[in-house]
Design an enzyme around this catalytic site. Sequence first.
Site, short mmCIF file in Angstrom:
data_model
loop_
_atom_site.label_atom_id
_atom_site.label_comp_id
_atom_site.label_asym_id
_atom_site.label_seq_id
_atom_site.Cartn_x
_atom_site.Cartn_y
_atom_site.Cartn_z
N TRP A 146 0.84 -1.20 0.00
CA TRP A 146 0.00 0.00 0.00
C TRP A 146 0.88 1.26 0.00
CZ3 TRP A 146 -0.25 4.15 3.31
CH2 TRP A 146 -1.33 5.01 3.16
N HIS A 147 2.03 1.18 0.68
CA HIS A 147 2.89 2.36 0.79
C HIS A 147 3.57 2.72 -0.53
CE1 HIS A 147 2.43 1.62 5.11
NE2 HIS A 147 2.70 2.90 5.24
N GLY A 148 3.72 1.78 -1.42
CA GLY A 148 4.35 2.10 -2.69
C GLY A 148 4.58 0.86 -3.52
#
Lengths: 379, 382
Positions: B244-246
Site C-alpha cells: 500500500w505504501h508504494g
Amino acid sequence: MPRDDITRDKNEGGGAIVFSSNEMRLNFREWLIAFGVLAVLIYLLGFIRVRVEEFEVGKDYRLAYKLSEDYWLFKRYCESVCAEGKSLVIGDSVVWGQYVEKGQTLSHYLNELSGEQRFANMGVDGLHPVAMFGLLKYYGGDISGRDVLIHFNLLWLSSSKYDLQTEKEFSFNHPKLVPQLVPEIASYKAGLSSRIGIIVERNLPFLGWVKHVNLVCFADEERGVTDFCGWVMAHPYGNPFGDIAGKLQSLSENRPVRKREERARGERKYDLPWVDLERSVQWRYFKRSVELLRQRGNRVFVVVGPFNEHILEEESLERYNEIKVGIENWLVENRVDCYIPLPLAEGYYADASHPVGEGYALLAEQILEDGLWSDSEGN
Amino acid sequence: MSVVNSLALLGFFKYGGFVVENVNQVLSSVGMSIRFAEPDIFLPVGLSFYIFKSIGYVADCYRGEVERERNFIRHAVFVSFFPILLAGPIERAKNLLGQLRQPGRISAQDAAEGFSLFVVGLFKKLALADMLAVYVSKIYGEPGEYQSAALVLATFAFGWQLYFDFSGYTDMARGLGRMMGFRIMLNFNNPYLADGLGDFWNRWHISLSSWFRDYLYIPLGGNRRGRFNTYRNVFITMLLMGLWHGAAWTFVIWGGIHALGRCLTRDLESSSFYKEKVPKFVKQLSVFLFVTFAWIFFRAESLSDASVIISGIFSGGLTGAGFPLLFVAMIFLVWLYQFIYESRFRRLLEFSFVRIFSFVFMILYLVIFVSSVGESFIYFEF
C-alpha cells in the site's frame, strides 16, 4: 486500537474521539496568556539583542556586503547615524563602493574634502530605485530633518529588464522592498502567500530581527549555508548560540574587493536599449523617494550618474543624454537640488557605472565645488 | 462491484508501472524478447487514502454498520474532506460522515484546541522532521560513501523523521478539522514507546492498521482458525500493507519483516514471562530497534541500496558521522516527554504553566530558527 488511558476529548464526554497522545493543548484563556508571554519575550529578545550585539559605526562604516538584505540592521544604522546628526549618502552599490575599499568611497572623499566626519555611507548593494523607495518607506522612518544626498544610477534605465518592465520573471535584487500587491510590478511574480509574508515581515520588526540573526549568526556563503539548519549540519558539535555578540562586527569588511572589469575600458561599444523616461518604473519610484524624503523634512540633494559613457555606441549615447536632460528638467522644475557630474575619463570607471577610487575622489570634489550642496544646507 | 472498481483505479494508477516492469523482467529472464511499454502515468495525489476511505464506507454500509449516504455532496465531502485528503488519517464513515450529517457549532474551545494541535504538528514537521531530513538525505543519498556510525545514526534519524513528518501532518490535519468543528481520529499514539510489535501497530498509523485489521485481517479469519491460518493472515495483511505504501519490492520486504517479527513474537508477547519478568524499558528498546531496522527497507531507494546500508552498518567504522548534538537533544526531549506522559508522573505535564511554556518555546523556535522553505510530506508520495 488506541489505549484507554490516552486523553479523551472532553467534549465527547469521555466518548469516542481521542484528542491527542500528549497533554499539548491550551484552552482559549491559556492561549491568551501564551500570546502575552510571547509578546513580552519578543520585546525582551529584541531589547537584549541590541544591547548585547556590538554595533560600532566607526569611520567610513558601511553595511557588511553579506547583510545587504538585512533591513533591520539598515534601520538600526539609520537610527544611529541620524542620532549623530550626520548627512546621509543613499544609493546602490555605486554609493556603497562595489570595487573599492571602504576608505575610497564617495562618502569617504566627501568627508575628507569637507574636513569633517559628517557623511554616512548608506549605500546598499543592488538597491534599485523601486527597492530604495521601499527601504526608505518601511525602514527609513528615522531619516527626517537631515541632509540627504541621494544617488540615481542611470544603469537601472538601460533596459526594460532592469526597469522591471518585462513580463518574464527574473530574479532581481531586494524583491522584499518592491510593492507587493498594488501597484503591480510586471517582473515580480511571487505567489500571494510570499507577498503576504513579506507585508507581515515589514510590519513586525521582530521578524526583521529574526532575519538579521539568521544572516549574522548562521549564513555562511563559503559553505553554502543559508539558515540555522544548514549551520547545525555544518557544525554538528558547535554551539549555535556562541559568540553572537561579536559576529556582526567581524562581518563588516569580510569581503574581497572586486577587480575592475575589462569592458570598462570602452574598447567594445554597447547599444543599450534605454527605456522611455516617461514610462520608466525605476524613475517613477526614484521621484517618489525624493518626494518622500522631502515630506519628512529632509534637505534632498540628487546626484545623477556618473555613467561610463565611453562604452556606449553613438546612438545609445544620444538616448542616454536625452534621458539625462529629462531627469535634470524634472529635478529643476520641482526645485530639487541636483548635480549631474561631467563625464569622467575612461580610466576612472571599474565597469558601466561604478567608479574606481580616483573616480570617487573626483566626483566628491565636483559635488563639493559645485556649491549647490552647500547652498542646500542653507550655509 | 464498488470495491473492485476502487481497487481497479488504485491498481491502474499506482501499480500499473510496477506490474509491467516486473512482467518485462520475468519475460526477459526466460529469454523472451517481448516487452510491454511501461505506462507513463501520474499518480493522483492522496489516491491511496481516499480509495481506502471509500472502500471502508462501502464495507460498513454492506455490514449495516453505517447508513447509506444519499446526499451526493455530503458523500463527496466525506471522501475528499480537505484536511485529510492528501495523507489521512483514513477516516471511518461512522465517525466523519456522522459529523457531516449533524455538524455542531464551532466553539472557542474547538478553535483553541484545534490551534494547539496545529502548532504541535507544525513544530514536528518544520522543527524536527525537516531538520532530520537534511541529515538522512545526505547519508542515504550516497550510502556507499559512509561508515557504520553514520549509517546507524541516519537510520535512527529516519525513524524519528518519519514519525515527526507523518504524525506532524496528522496533527495539523486534525487541528484544522477541529477548528472547523470536526473531530478526526487519532493516528499516532507515541509508537516508539510500544512494548511489543502488536502494541506498535496499535500505535503507529492507527487509521491504516485498524483499516487492514477490520477489512482484511478479520474477514480472512483473523486469529480464530488455528496458528497456521493466523500466521498466513498476518503475512497477507502485512505484505499488502507494505505494498500500500508504494509499488516497490522494498515496501513488500518491509511488510514481510514486520509480518515475520509479529509471527515470531506473537506468542512471546502474550506470555506471562514477557509481560511480568522482562523490564518494560528492554521491551521498548527491542521493539524500537526492530522497527528501526525495518525502516531501512522503507527508506532505501532500492534493494541494492538497502543491502549496501545493511552491510555498511555491520562493517564498522566510526568516522564521518557528524550527527548534530542539537538533533540528539531535541529527540531526547520528545522521547522524555512521551515517557513521562505514559508514566505515573504524567500529572507534571498537565500543569498549565508547563503547557503554556511548551507552546511558547515551540512558537519562538519556529519563528526564529526554522527556514521558510520546507520539505514536502513523506506520506504525500503514497
